[in-house]
Design an enzyme around this catalytic site. Structure first.
Site, PDB file in Angstrom:
ATOM      1  N   GLU A 149      18.614  -7.556 -16.566  1.00  0.00           N
ATOM      2  CA  GLU A 149      18.763  -9.039 -16.896  1.00  0.00           C
ATOM      3  C   GLU A 149      17.833  -9.796 -16.704  1.00  0.00           C
ATOM      4  O   GLU A 149      17.606 -10.734 -17.439  1.00  0.00           O
ATOM      5  CB  GLU A 149      19.823  -9.427 -15.854  1.00  0.00           C
ATOM      6  CG  GLU A 149      21.345  -8.983 -16.133  1.00  0.00           C
ATOM      7  CD  GLU A 149      22.284  -9.235 -14.902  1.00  0.00           C
ATOM      8  OE1 GLU A 149      22.716 -10.366 -15.041  1.00  0.00           O
ATOM      9  OE2 GLU A 149      22.666  -8.332 -14.183  1.00  0.00           O
ATOM     10  N   HIS A 182      20.527  17.496  -7.336  1.00  0.00           N
ATOM     11  CA  HIS A 182      21.347  18.394  -7.816  1.00  0.00           C
ATOM     12  C   HIS A 182      21.719  18.293  -9.483  1.00  0.00           C
ATOM     13  O   HIS A 182      22.608  18.866  -9.613  1.00  0.00           O
ATOM     14  CB  HIS A 182      22.570  18.216  -7.170  1.00  0.00           C
ATOM     15  CG  HIS A 182      22.278  18.726  -5.540  1.00  0.00           C
ATOM     16  ND1 HIS A 182      22.168  19.806  -4.874  1.00  0.00           N
ATOM     17  CD2 HIS A 182      21.817  17.814  -4.454  1.00  0.00           C
ATOM     18  CE1 HIS A 182      21.932  19.896  -3.672  1.00  0.00           C
ATOM     19  NE2 HIS A 182      21.766  18.668  -3.269  1.00  0.00           N
ATOM     20  N   LYS A 218      30.953 -12.493 -23.347  1.00  0.00           N
ATOM     21  CA  LYS A 218      32.038 -13.215 -22.876  1.00  0.00           C
ATOM     22  C   LYS A 218      32.731 -14.285 -23.747  1.00  0.00           C
ATOM     23  O   LYS A 218      33.906 -14.296 -23.814  1.00  0.00           O
ATOM     24  CB  LYS A 218      31.607 -14.235 -21.745  1.00  0.00           C
ATOM     25  CG  LYS A 218      31.498 -13.106 -20.598  1.00  0.00           C
ATOM     26  CD  LYS A 218      30.855 -14.105 -19.205  1.00  0.00           C
ATOM     27  CE  LYS A 218      30.609 -12.979 -17.835  1.00  0.00           C
ATOM     28  NZ  LYS A 218      30.146 -13.711 -16.861  1.00  0.00           N
TER      29      LYS A 218
END
Ligand code: F6R
Length: 360
Positions: free
Chosen positions: A241, A257, A351
């Site tokens: 951001e 892993h 948005k």
């Protein structure tokens, strides 16, 4: 796009940061003190009797306040603390749940939808916001609300989106002694601000040095499990951001892993990666040993490795100072990339489009 700049030229830094992101970051210590006070001054607090779980609900820069609470305080409050970033809440939440809704704007669609679920499930709701629909709804239902100062980007209001909830938990007698720890952390951050702030030149400023090292690279941040895994995620989001750059994060030991193998192929991509490890400086555990060994194994596969030993007297010091360092690094990298650290155009656009979809 503006020109890349000299990080010791304070005037140019100021003019290339019109939204004042660096100023907001430099105010972090003050934000922490004020945020604690807001929570402590809160008169209307949820009932503690019969409470069995805490759910923190929000998105993006507001949700990470929940990760902070969970990583710092879950053991101390002695009940599960979960963080929910979604339209829906699990049906196991109910009247024994304190559901803390955090949305800086108060208008985030997913958070408001989850609020309907919390009401339906009978949760004890508390809101943290500057206003918007969340404030209106919370007031309508007479839920406790902590109203925090406006005018910041949500991610720059992190102290206000985390610490008031901790202060309220203390008022509910679910916690003891956290206020003292938090105020000490605020003092600690003031010292860090002086070391990493814009007035400290590159030659003495690790935050500026790391930003310079990261130009043109893809940061991948590995935090050791616990508070530094939260910091690693915050760094990733702030690279996205503030610096407008791709970044990724994972946690040790889990990455040992799976992801450790992933740097083996695709040399052209792996060589652009700077692996940043966040490890507590007094950590003598097997996990800290894993950081050393992992760094050795991947250093000739990736473009660079930086191991950061995070100091502090408490886990709160370590978490907040690691976050503070990441905030500075990502803002400096934005300026080096020639971008304004403050606006998040893609989030705003998305948005708007989603709101338009709903209106149609
Ligand atoms: C922007 C930011 C975003 C927002 C998110 C949710 O600075 O950090 O991640 O936090 O889009 O918005 P709010 O916080 O208003 O609910």
């Amino acid at each position: 796009m503006a020109e890349p700049i000299n990080l010791d030229d304070v005037m140019i830094m100021q003019s290339n940061d019109p939204g004042g992101m660096l100023t907001a970051i430099e105010a972090f210590s003050r934000h922490c003190t004020e945020a604690m006070q807001l929570g402590r001054d809160q008169m209307d607090i949820p009932a503690a009797e019969g409470l069995n779980r805490i759910a923190y609900v929000g998105m993006g820069g507001s949700a990470i306040g929940g990760d902070i609470l969970r990583s710092l305080l879950e053991d101390a409050v002695g009940m599960p603390v979960s963080v929910h970033r979604s339209y829906r809440l699990p049906s196991l939440l109910g009247p024994d749940t304190l559901a803390i809704f955090a949305s800086y704007s108060g208008n985030t669609e997913e958070t408001l939808s989850a609020l309907d679920d919390a009401i339906y499930l009978g949760c004890r709701v508390m809101a943290i916001t500057t206003g918007g629909t969340l404030l209106d709804k919370a007031r309508g239902y007479r839920f406790p609300v902590v109203v925090v100062p406006g005018g910041l980007q949500p991610r720059a209001a992190l102290a206000y989106l985390s610490l008031p909830a901790a202060a309220v938990l203390e008022k509910m007698n679910l916690l003891q002694g956290f206020a003292k720890v938090a105020y000490e952390t605020a003092d600690f951050l003031q010292g860090k601000r002086d070391v990493w702030g814009r007035l400290t030149p590159v030659s003495k400023n690790f935050a500026k040095q790391l930003a310079l090292r990261l130009q043109g690279k893809i940061p991948v941040i590995y935090g050791t499990e616990g508070v530094l895994s939260v910091a690693a995620y915050r760094w990733k989001c702030q690279f996205n951001e503030n610096s407008k750059t791709p970044a990724f994060n994972h946690t040790l030991p889990e990455m040992n892993h799976n992801e450790i193998v992933g740097w083996h192929e695709l040399d052209d991509i792996s060589r652009r990666v700077e692996a940043i490890f966040l490890v507590e400086d007094d950590d003598t555990s097997r996990v800290a040993k894993r950081v050393e060994v992992t760094a050795e194994i991947i250093e000739d596969k990736v473009g660079g490795v930086t191991v950061i030993h995070v100091g502090g007297r408490t886990r709160t010091d370590k978490l907040f100072s690691a976050i503070h360092l990441g905030d500075f690094v990502t803002a400096y990298l934005a300026l080096l990339n020639g971008v304004d650290p403050t606006p998040v155009e893609s989030i705003t656009l998305l948005k708007e489009r989603m709101a338009q979809e709903q209106a149609d």
